[in-house]
Design an enzyme around this catalytic site. Structure first.
Site, PDB file in Angstrom:
ATOM      1  N   GLU A  98      -6.962  16.538 -21.648  1.00  0.00           N
ATOM      2  CA  GLU A  98      -5.866  17.285 -20.936  1.00  0.00           C
ATOM      3  C   GLU A  98      -4.948  17.018 -21.110  1.00  0.00           C
ATOM      4  OE1 GLU A  98      -7.383  18.433 -16.826  1.00  0.00           O
ATOM      5  OE2 GLU A  98      -9.224  18.557 -17.584  1.00  0.00           O
ATOM      6  N   GLU A 114     -16.662  18.113 -26.388  1.00  0.00           N
ATOM      7  CA  GLU A 114     -17.641  18.632 -27.251  1.00  0.00           C
ATOM      8  C   GLU A 114     -17.006  18.925 -28.549  1.00  0.00           C
ATOM      9  OE1 GLU A 114     -16.973  19.666 -24.771  1.00  0.00           O
ATOM     10  OE2 GLU A 114     -19.064  20.976 -23.590  1.00  0.00           O
TER      11      GLU A 114
END
Ligand code: THU
Length: 170
Positions: free
Chosen positions: A75, A86
């Site tokens: 993040e 992913e």
């Protein structure tokens, strides 16, 4: 002004229904190869950087020569700059092993120090990237979504998760 009587209902030319075909297994019922890939995804949650959501996601990608590449969500304070687990794993695999097909992808997620009871499913953007990975290598991927109450196994490839997908304009 249009009154209700202005509308005519025509029968459609065709009516189609998309079905997502998946199977639920207990972790112990899976093959050793599937369990190992899930274990890698679980370990990858520990390498997540998620100070904003406090939701740690791990992904593990199995390549056609047996190589495993992992990724976790990363993040950033400028929210859209972060990336899901992913795509981190898939882009990492694509940049390190561009010639190798992805044959399986496992995902696990952790909240408040515990793996989620229900499996989490990839977001739309990740599904699109997963789809293109399949098309690029002409190989459908096995998808393993881990939850403590059961593992969702999708054997039919990304199309199961992304019907009516945008493929190419060429
Ligand atoms: N996230 C993933 O990494 N994968 C998913 O499949 C769903 C969501 C991340 C994005 C963000 O860092 C956090 O989980 C909360 O949405």
């Amino acid at each position: 002004m249009l009154g209700v009587s202005s509308f005519r209902i025509f029968a459609p030319m065709k009516e189609l229904i998309h079905i997502c075909h998946y199977k639920l297994y207990a972790y112990d019922e899976l093959s050793e190869q599937d369990r190992q890939l899930i274990d890698e995804a679980q370990c990858a949650t520990g390498r997540s950087y998620a100070p904003y959501s406090d939701f740690q996601v791990g992904a593990a990608v199995l390549l056609d020569d047996g190589t495993v590449v992992t990724g976790s969500n990363q993040e950033n304070v400028a929210y859209p700059s972060g990336l899901c687990a992913e795509r981190t794993a898939l882009f990492s695999a694509g940049s390190a092993y561009p010639e190798k097909a992805v044959v399986a992808l496992a995902i696990a997620a952790c909240m408040e120090g515990k793996f989620t009871r229900n499996p989490i499913t990839p977001c739309g953007a990740c599904r699109q990237v997963m789809l293109e990975t399949e098309l690029r290598h002409h190989t459908p991927m096995r998808i393993l979504l881990y939850g403590t109450e059961g593992v969702c196994v999708i054997e039919g490839g990304v199309g199961e998760l992304l019907p009516l997908s945008f493929d190419s304009f060429r």
